[in-house]
Design a protein around this motif. Structure first.
Motif, PDB file in Angstrom:
ATOM      1  N   LEU A  75       1.433 -38.723   4.905  1.00 48.92           N
ATOM      2  CA  LEU A  75       0.296 -38.346   4.063  1.00 48.92           C
ATOM      3  C   LEU A  75      -1.011 -38.411   4.853  1.00 48.92           C
ATOM      4  N   ARG A  76      -1.131 -39.383   5.724  1.00 50.34           N
ATOM      5  CA  ARG A  76      -2.357 -39.487   6.531  1.00 50.34           C
ATOM      6  C   ARG A  76      -2.446 -38.355   7.544  1.00 50.34           C
ATOM      7  N   ASP A  77      -1.309 -37.941   8.125  1.00 52.83           N
ATOM      8  CA  ASP A  77      -1.329 -36.803   9.049  1.00 52.83           C
ATOM      9  C   ASP A  77      -1.802 -35.543   8.331  1.00 52.83           C
ATOM     10  N   ILE A  78      -1.300 -35.329   7.127  1.00 46.56           N
ATOM     11  CA  ILE A  78      -1.721 -34.155   6.353  1.00 46.56           C
ATOM     12  C   ILE A  78      -3.191 -34.274   5.970  1.00 46.56           C
ATOM     13  N   ALA A  79      -3.629 -35.470   5.608  1.00 48.15           N
ATOM     14  CA  ALA A  79      -5.037 -35.670   5.242  1.00 48.15           C
ATOM     15  C   ALA A  79      -5.962 -35.380   6.419  1.00 48.15           C
ATOM     16  N   ARG A  80      -5.554 -35.764   7.620  1.00 50.93           N
ATOM     17  CA  ARG A  80      -6.379 -35.459   8.800  1.00 50.93           C
ATOM     18  C   ARG A  80      -6.477 -33.953   9.009  1.00 50.93           C
ATOM     19  N   ALA A  81      -5.367 -33.233   8.829  1.00 50.56           N
ATOM     20  CA  ALA A  81      -5.390 -31.781   9.006  1.00 50.56           C
ATOM     21  C   ALA A  81      -6.290 -31.111   7.975  1.00 50.56           C
ATOM     22  N   LEU A  82      -6.371 -31.696   6.773  1.00 50.37           N
ATOM     23  CA  LEU A  82      -7.198 -31.122   5.709  1.00 50.37           C
ATOM     24  C   LEU A  82      -8.605 -31.734   5.675  1.00 50.37           C
ATOM     25  N   PRO A 134      -0.549 -25.883   7.516  1.00 51.04           N
ATOM     26  CA  PRO A 134      -1.030 -26.304   6.187  1.00 51.04           C
ATOM     27  C   PRO A 134      -0.740 -25.310   5.076  1.00 51.04           C
ATOM     28  N   VAL A 135      -0.442 -24.048   5.421  1.00 49.28           N
ATOM     29  CA  VAL A 135      -0.134 -23.078   4.369  1.00 49.28           C
ATOM     30  C   VAL A 135       1.120 -23.500   3.595  1.00 49.28           C
ATOM     31  N   LEU A 136       1.969 -24.361   4.174  1.00 52.27           N
ATOM     32  CA  LEU A 136       3.139 -24.872   3.460  1.00 52.27           C
ATOM     33  C   LEU A 136       2.742 -25.648   2.202  1.00 52.27           C
ATOM     34  N   LEU A 137       1.542 -26.176   2.165  1.00 50.64           N
ATOM     35  CA  LEU A 137       1.080 -26.908   0.988  1.00 50.64           C
ATOM     36  C   LEU A 137       0.968 -26.000  -0.225  1.00 50.64           C
ATOM     37  N   THR A 138       0.837 -24.703  -0.013  1.00 50.32           N
ATOM     38  CA  THR A 138       0.700 -23.769  -1.130  1.00 50.32           C
ATOM     39  C   THR A 138       2.056 -23.276  -1.632  1.00 50.32           C
ATOM     40  N   PHE A 139       3.143 -23.592  -0.923  1.00 46.29           N
ATOM     41  CA  PHE A 139       4.478 -23.165  -1.345  1.00 46.29           C
ATOM     42  C   PHE A 139       4.981 -24.113  -2.434  1.00 46.29           C
ATOM     43  N   ARG A 140       5.215 -23.607  -3.611  1.00 46.04           N
ATOM     44  CA  ARG A 140       5.660 -24.419  -4.730  1.00 46.04           C
ATOM     45  C   ARG A 140       7.187 -24.441  -4.804  1.00 46.04           C
ATOM     46  N   SER A 141       7.712 -25.442  -5.487  1.00 40.68           N
ATOM     47  CA  SER A 141       9.156 -25.551  -5.670  1.00 40.68           C
ATOM     48  C   SER A 141       9.662 -24.452  -6.598  1.00 40.68           C
ATOM     49  N   LEU A 199      12.682 -37.116   5.955  1.00 39.93           N
ATOM     50  CA  LEU A 199      11.981 -35.983   5.362  1.00 39.93           C
ATOM     51  C   LEU A 199      10.474 -36.179   5.419  1.00 39.93           C
ATOM     52  N   ALA A 200       9.998 -37.403   5.178  1.00 40.55           N
ATOM     53  CA  ALA A 200       8.564 -37.667   5.246  1.00 40.55           C
ATOM     54  C   ALA A 200       8.025 -37.391   6.643  1.00 40.55           C
ATOM     55  N   SER A 201       8.757 -37.805   7.669  1.00 43.35           N
ATOM     56  CA  SER A 201       8.325 -37.520   9.033  1.00 43.35           C
ATOM     57  C   SER A 201       8.313 -36.024   9.304  1.00 43.35           C
ATOM     58  N   ASP A 202       9.324 -35.329   8.806  1.00 44.97           N
ATOM     59  CA  ASP A 202       9.399 -33.874   8.964  1.00 44.97           C
ATOM     60  C   ASP A 202       8.210 -33.201   8.283  1.00 44.97           C
ATOM     61  N   MET A 203       7.915 -33.604   7.046  1.00 42.80           N
ATOM     62  CA  MET A 203       6.808 -32.989   6.307  1.00 42.80           C
ATOM     63  C   MET A 203       5.462 -33.342   6.918  1.00 42.80           C
ATOM     64  N   GLY A 204       5.323 -34.542   7.424  1.00 42.59           N
ATOM     65  CA  GLY A 204       4.072 -34.902   8.070  1.00 42.59           C
ATOM     66  C   GLY A 204       3.783 -34.020   9.270  1.00 42.59           C
ATOM     67  N   GLU A 205       4.844 -33.689  10.038  1.00 43.70           N
ATOM     68  CA  GLU A 205       4.657 -32.814  11.194  1.00 43.70           C
ATOM     69  C   GLU A 205       4.456 -31.360  10.781  1.00 43.70           C
ATOM     70  N   ALA A 256      11.170 -24.875   7.194  1.00 40.12           N
ATOM     71  CA  ALA A 256      10.599 -26.147   6.744  1.00 40.12           C
ATOM     72  C   ALA A 256      10.639 -26.242   5.221  1.00 40.12           C
ATOM     73  N   TYR A 257      10.372 -25.136   4.555  1.00 33.61           N
ATOM     74  CA  TYR A 257      10.398 -25.116   3.086  1.00 33.61           C
ATOM     75  C   TYR A 257      11.802 -25.426   2.571  1.00 33.61           C
ATOM     76  N   ASN A 258      12.835 -24.851   3.163  1.00 28.98           N
ATOM     77  CA  ASN A 258      14.211 -25.084   2.712  1.00 28.98           C
ATOM     78  C   ASN A 258      14.636 -26.528   2.943  1.00 28.98           C
ATOM     79  N   ARG A 259      14.263 -27.104   4.087  1.00 32.33           N
ATOM     80  CA  ARG A 259      14.594 -28.518   4.332  1.00 32.33           C
ATOM     81  C   ARG A 259      13.939 -29.400   3.279  1.00 32.33           C
ATOM     82  N   ARG A 260      12.704 -29.093   2.964  1.00 34.77           N
ATOM     83  CA  ARG A 260      11.964 -29.886   1.988  1.00 34.77           C
ATOM     84  C   ARG A 260      12.582 -29.784   0.597  1.00 34.77           C
ATOM     85  N   GLU A 261      12.852 -28.564   0.161  1.00 36.15           N
ATOM     86  CA  GLU A 261      13.316 -28.363  -1.207  1.00 36.15           C
ATOM     87  C   GLU A 261      14.738 -28.853  -1.421  1.00 36.15           C
ATOM     88  N   LEU A 262      15.551 -28.907  -0.376  1.00 30.64           N
ATOM     89  CA  LEU A 262      16.894 -29.445  -0.525  1.00 30.64           C
ATOM     90  C   LEU A 262      16.846 -30.895  -0.972  1.00 30.64           C
TER      91      LEU A 262
END
Length: 371
Positions: free
Chosen positions: A260-267, A209-216, A197-203, A150-156
């Protein structure tokens, strides 16, 4: 006393099992107290090691270690919790002393085998402890490929955005660069890529949620800032030139604020699920007006004046601004323009040229960002 020890041990094991299932197994954004408390603790511990007046660069260097510390910390917490739980149960179900009970629990949990006994009635508990350690470690190992995929898809996509949006990314910069080099026909493709990508990141980011701590890999890149920039570009185009805006602009906005709302619900971040288009936003009209002037200088053809377009842009931005600002603050994202305040000192950073790190020449001056 043995009864209380047994109840406490069973409760600790239940909490550990619940945390493991919520974090690693269940494919849904379930809230895990361990993950978010550990995130809160490690983030602040790393902040304490930063110089009191350290700016974003110092913060970014420290926060780079947050993701690996989170992964190690989760595993350590689960193993320690299992050790405590089995130790309490062994003490409750046998005449063993506290020291001997925890020694035998550790021997079984980590499959060391240096402690043993001839108590047949405890053999099931010993075998359960012996299985728990390897299972936890195996689940954590299997967890890593999912995270890094997931991190590699995002950072590409974040890296591909560099040439279009600058570094750090900014919505008006995306539109200005396309019109400056006559590549505005490529915008629908960009919107389609970021819709997916937004749909991918939302899922992925709500499930893990630990993916939120992975920086570019680079300090001035951020998936969150990039998503906000693409959404701002789409909202600007729809507000200033609605007839010529591609339909993909609406789709990427919808996918973006849904993610963003999916992530907000998880947090457990509160938000208004149906905000009024007339609701205020923290971005000021002066900032919007300056961006519209910059776009006009770049050759963008507006169909509305900035004053006429402002209510439409605000009606789009109210759907995602509050969540985006809060996530940027919690993730210590690069303080780009139009992404809100941070917990550390420093002014917003405008897009810089990737090669020489200097602001592009010939751009109208922008007023200081208020948020």
């Amino acid at each position: 006393m043995e009864f209380l020890s047994g109840i406490a041990g069973a409760l600790v094991l239940a909490l550990v099992l619940s945390s493991v299932l919520r974090t690693l197994v269940v494919p849904r954004g379930l809230y895990s107290v361990l993950v978010f408390r550990l995130w809160w603790l490690l983030r602040r511990a790393l902040r304490l090691t930063t110089a009191p007046r350290g700016g974003y660069d110092a913060i970014d260097r420290k926060q780079t270690w947050l993701a690996p510390l989170m992964l190690i910390g989760m595993l350590v917490c689960w193993l320690v919790g299992a050790l405590v739980g089995y130790g309490l149960l062994l003490h409750a179900l046998s005449p063993l002393s506290w020291t001997t009970a925890f020694r035998e629990a550790g021997s079984s949990l980590f499959t060391l085998g240096f402690a043993s006994g001839a108590r047949l009635k405890l053999s099931v508990l010993d075998f359960m402890a012996a299985a728990t350690g390897p299972i936890l470690i195996a689940l954590q190992i299997a967890y890593l490929p999912t995270l890094y995929a997931a991190y590699n898809r995002r950072e590409l996509e974040v890296t591909l955005l560099l040439a279009r949006a600058g570094e750090p990314a900014w919505g008006p910069e995306i539109l200005a660069r396309q019109w400056l080099v006559d590549t505005e026909t490529a915008l629908p493709q960009l919107y389609r890529a970021w819709e997916r990508l937004a749909s991918d990141m939302g899922e992925s980011h709500s499930t893990y949620p630990v993916l939120l701590t992975f920086r570019s890999p680079r300090p001035y890149r951020s998936w969150l800032v990039g998503l906000v920039a693409v959404m701002d570009a789409a909202a600007l185009q729809l507000a200033l030139a609605p007839r010529s805006a591609p339909p993909e602009a609406r789709l990427v906005l919808r996918a973006g604020f849904t993610a963003l709302r999916d992530i907000a619900r998880a947090l457990r971040i509160p938000f208004d699920a149906d905000p009024s288009p007339q609701a205020p936003v923290r971005l000021s009209f002066a900032e919007f007006d300056a961006a519209a002037a910059m776009l006009e200088t770049a050759g963008f053809r507006s169909e509305r004046s900035p004053k006429e377009a402002w209510p439409h842009f605000r009606g789009w931005r109210v759907n995602y601004e509050a969540i985006a600002y809060e996530l940027c603050r919690r993730c210590d994202a690069v303080p780009a323009l139009w992404t809100g305040p941070r917990d550390f000192p420093g002014a917003p950073i405008p897009p810089l040229r990737p090669m020489d790190r200097r602001p592009p020449a010939g751009r109208p001056e922008l007023p200081p960002a208020e948020g």
